[in-house]
Design an enzyme around this catalytic site. Sequence first.
Site, PDB file in Angstrom:
ATOM      1  CD  GLN A  20      22.632  39.575 -86.538  1.00 34.17           C
ATOM      2  OE1 GLN A  20      23.405  39.125 -87.334  1.00 34.17           O
ATOM      3  NE2 GLN A  20      22.425  41.024 -86.218  1.00 34.17           N
ATOM      4  NE  ARG A  77      28.531  36.746 -94.843  1.00 33.71           N
ATOM      5  CZ  ARG A  77      28.728  37.393 -93.632  1.00 33.71           C
ATOM      6  NH1 ARG A  77      28.269  38.471 -93.523  1.00 33.71           N
ATOM      7  NH2 ARG A  77      29.317  36.699 -92.492  1.00 33.71           N
ATOM      8  CG  HIS A 123      26.753  35.476 -88.356  1.00 32.79           C
ATOM      9  ND1 HIS A 123      26.989  36.035 -89.438  1.00 32.79           N
ATOM     10  CD2 HIS A 123      26.875  36.166 -87.524  1.00 32.79           C
ATOM     11  CE1 HIS A 123      26.856  37.478 -89.020  1.00 32.79           C
ATOM     12  NE2 HIS A 123      26.751  37.593 -87.830  1.00 32.79           N
ATOM     13  CG  ASN A 169      30.026  37.178 -89.257  1.00 31.63           C
ATOM     14  OD1 ASN A 169      30.321  37.786 -90.245  1.00 31.63           O
ATOM     15  ND2 ASN A 169      29.893  37.576 -88.050  1.00 31.63           N
ATOM     16  CD  GLU A 170      31.818  40.806 -87.466  1.00 34.92           C
ATOM     17  OE1 GLU A 170      31.269  40.849 -86.383  1.00 34.92           O
ATOM     18  OE2 GLU A 170      31.763  41.859 -88.512  1.00 34.92           O
ATOM     19  CG  ASN A 310      31.823  41.205 -91.926  1.00 32.96           C
ATOM     20  OD1 ASN A 310      31.784  41.250 -93.064  1.00 32.96           O
ATOM     21  ND2 ASN A 310      31.122  40.857 -90.929  1.00 32.96           N
ATOM     22  CE1 TYR A 312      29.897  45.605 -89.582  1.00 33.09           C
ATOM     23  CE2 TYR A 312      27.789  47.162 -90.067  1.00 33.09           C
ATOM     24  CZ  TYR A 312      28.356  45.806 -90.049  1.00 33.09           C
ATOM     25  OH  TYR A 312      27.726  44.641 -90.404  1.00 33.09           O
ATOM     26  CD  GLU A 381      28.240  41.523 -91.076  1.00 30.02           C
ATOM     27  OE1 GLU A 381      28.267  42.190 -90.121  1.00 30.02           O
ATOM     28  OE2 GLU A 381      28.050  40.208 -90.870  1.00 30.02           O
ATOM     29  CD1 TRP A 431      24.102  44.809 -90.165  1.00 33.98           C
ATOM     30  CD2 TRP A 431      24.457  42.887 -91.209  1.00 33.98           C
ATOM     31  NE1 TRP A 431      23.503  44.026 -89.583  1.00 33.98           N
ATOM     32  CE2 TRP A 431      23.685  42.674 -89.980  1.00 33.98           C
ATOM     33  CE3 TRP A 431      24.646  41.604 -91.895  1.00 33.98           C
ATOM     34  CZ2 TRP A 431      23.456  41.299 -89.319  1.00 33.98           C
ATOM     35  CZ3 TRP A 431      24.390  40.412 -91.335  1.00 33.98           C
ATOM     36  CH2 TRP A 431      23.684  40.208 -90.098  1.00 33.98           C
ATOM     37  CD  GLU A 438      23.386  45.102 -83.966  1.00 35.84           C
ATOM     38  OE1 GLU A 438      23.230  44.343 -84.833  1.00 35.84           O
ATOM     39  OE2 GLU A 438      24.575  45.642 -84.071  1.00 35.84           O
ATOM     40  CD1 TRP A 439      24.707  40.925 -83.314  1.00 34.28           C
ATOM     41  CD2 TRP A 439      24.139  39.034 -82.680  1.00 34.28           C
ATOM     42  NE1 TRP A 439      24.869  39.817 -84.270  1.00 34.28           N
ATOM     43  CE2 TRP A 439      24.573  38.501 -84.004  1.00 34.28           C
ATOM     44  CE3 TRP A 439      23.649  37.860 -81.765  1.00 34.28           C
ATOM     45  CZ2 TRP A 439      24.369  37.335 -84.583  1.00 34.28           C
ATOM     46  CZ3 TRP A 439      23.716  36.382 -82.459  1.00 34.28           C
ATOM     47  CH2 TRP A 439      23.898  36.138 -83.844  1.00 34.28           C
TER      48      TRP A 439
HETATM   49  C1  GBH Z   1      28.581  42.572 -87.214  1.00 33.20           C
HETATM   50  O1  GBH Z   1      29.494  42.834 -86.269  1.00 33.20           O
HETATM   51  C2  GBH Z   1      27.977  41.363 -87.293  1.00 33.20           C
HETATM   52  O2  GBH Z   1      28.272  40.548 -87.989  1.00 33.20           O
HETATM   53  C3  GBH Z   1      26.396  41.479 -87.407  1.00 33.20           C
HETATM   54  O3  GBH Z   1      26.111  40.362 -87.208  1.00 33.20           O
HETATM   55  C4  GBH Z   1      25.979  42.598 -86.829  1.00 33.20           C
HETATM   56  O4  GBH Z   1      24.645  42.797 -86.620  1.00 33.20           O
HETATM   57  C5  GBH Z   1      26.483  43.874 -87.256  1.00 33.20           C
HETATM   58  O5  GBH Z   1      27.905  43.720 -87.279  1.00 33.20           O
HETATM   59  C6  GBH Z   1      26.063  45.316 -86.692  1.00 33.20           C
HETATM   60  O6  GBH Z   1      26.469  45.498 -85.469  1.00 33.20           O
HETATM   61  O7  GBH Z   1      33.905  46.412 -77.926  1.00 33.20           O
HETATM   62  O8  GBH Z   1      34.000  48.790 -78.506  1.00 33.20           O
HETATM   63  O9  GBH Z   1      35.829  47.096 -79.568  1.00 33.20           O
HETATM   64  C7  GBH Z   1      30.011  44.113 -85.955  1.00 33.20           C
HETATM   65  C8  GBH Z   1      30.895  43.976 -84.964  1.00 33.20           C
HETATM   66  C9  GBH Z   1      30.899  45.615 -83.314  1.00 33.20           C
HETATM   67  C10 GBH Z   1      32.729  44.275 -83.810  1.00 33.20           C
HETATM   68  C11 GBH Z   1      31.471  46.440 -82.385  1.00 33.20           C
HETATM   69  C12 GBH Z   1      33.601  45.073 -82.911  1.00 33.20           C
HETATM   70  C13 GBH Z   1      33.749  46.486 -81.523  1.00 33.20           C
HETATM   71  C14 GBH Z   1      33.053  47.064 -80.270  1.00 33.20           C
HETATM   72  N1  GBH Z   1      31.523  44.877 -84.058  1.00 33.20           N
HETATM   73  N2  GBH Z   1      32.857  46.060 -82.239  1.00 33.20           N
HETATM   74  S1  GBH Z   1      34.234  47.263 -78.786  1.00 33.20           S
END
Ligand code: GBH
Length: 479
Positions: A20, A77, A123, A169-170, A310, A312, A381, A431, A438-439
């Site tokens: 990223q 991190r 990651h 990571n995740e 992690n 959000y 995160e 984060w 952002e992927w």
């Molecule tokens: C993190 O992932 C990452 O580790 C990081 O790299 C990234 O930049 C950051 O968050 C912000 O996005 O398909 O509706 O169930 C976050 C991860 C985002 C996990 C959305 C699961 C669910 C979407 N996620 N999510 S859904």
Amino acid sequence: MAKPQLPKDFLWGYATASYQIEGAPHEDGRADSIWDTFCRIPGKIADGTNGDVACDSYHRYKEDVALLKQLGAMAYRFSVSWSRVIPLGGRKDPVNKAGLQYYLDLIDELHANGIIPMVTIFHWDLPQALYDRYGGFLNQEEYVQDYVHYARVLFEAMGSKVKYWITYNEPWCSTVLGYSIGQFAPGHTSDRAKSSVGDSSTEPFLAGHNILVSHGAAVKLYRDEFKAKDGGMIGITLNGDWAMPWDADDPKDVEACQRKLEFSIAWFGDPIYKGTYPASMRKQLGKRLPEFTEDERKLVQGSNDFYGMNTYCANYIKHKPEPPAHEDFSGNVEILLEDKNGTPVGPETQSPWLQPNPQGFRKLIKWISDRFDRPMIYVTENGTSLKGENDLSKDQILKDDFRAEYFRGYVNALAEAVTHDNVDCKGYMAWSLMDNFEWAEGYETRFGVTYVDYKGGQQRMPKESAKVVAELFNTLCVA
Ligand code: GBH
């Protein structure tokens, strides 16, 4: 009631990830990862971009460290790009000295500035060569040995300077989003032909199983050969968001919330803390969920020195009356952003899945603490995007009140959980240090407390929220 506080020695800072921020995809011998390849598939990345330049951190790591210092961070991190260190990825492939040196220099620069490194070994950016050779995560025989070898290279080179290691990571994202929805690399989807190992209804669970075994094997290596002399800790980072019933009066929705938490968090957490997959997953998935052999279980159970968390946001969860679809991976639930009465989870952001809910964070960390018998937790995160941020002028972007308010809500909720709910949380990495790739969302979605001017030579400018984060920890860390 006592005022919410955090411990004096609480470790706070910022997080990023290699693909990223680094750019320089072919410099000094780095080879492709599955994300380099994935970004070339038309339509996969919202704005058609990739990580070729990103924040240019490969060339600007000294600026990044100066920034961390300016923001008052205690820790940083970051993740290592496997294909920078071992371009072809495998245990018999050469180690790339120049690639490894980048991370050694970064770590030295951090120490020279009094900032503690926290290293994520993986990651999401798997070497493309390993995917081509044997399907990556799907081949346990090969993959576990290659991952453990890669971890060994890092432990040997950096072990004396790193006290915090994160194996993965995740894994939920790498497995479900990568092997079922196709939103992430390597982009397997349900319309793909069945391979020799399975399809999108089995691959995520096989990949997850092999990731767990490789995590356990790397932790064993660290404990057997490095921990005593280096004195560090090692754990895995799991993602998951709080689940609230869509209809609080419907016991089936209440039950569905537990199932959703089990399918996202306990899928990986239960094997590590209890030695088995959750009963709800076994019940729904049957033989599609692998069984742990006795040897595998021994590797995996007890393999966390700390829990990396992690999170959000939160979701409303509604049970589905019909039997689970063959390819369901969420516990047969609907994931919603409004409850039965139309109450939203929280305000909208730029990310369609993210609506902040600070009290949900307090409940989730307590849920994790209770389920896994009060592990030491590091939040690795937490943060937010901001609706329309990318369309604002630079000056407007710097006044990110919305993000500042997010951190106020979440960090205070964390202090409440520590003070009132007996949760053992020792650190928090926001984060992110700066806006980055952002992927699948590309550069349109910004998560940084620092603005990155992608059209102006990747210049970094701290936003308002960066100040607020420092103030929060300076005020709260007094216990
Ligand atoms: C993190 O992932 C990452 O580790 C990081 O790299 C990234 O930049 C950051 O968050 C912000 O996005 O398909 O509706 O169930 C976050 C991860 C985002 C996990 C959305 C699961 C669910 C979407 N996620 N999510 S859904």
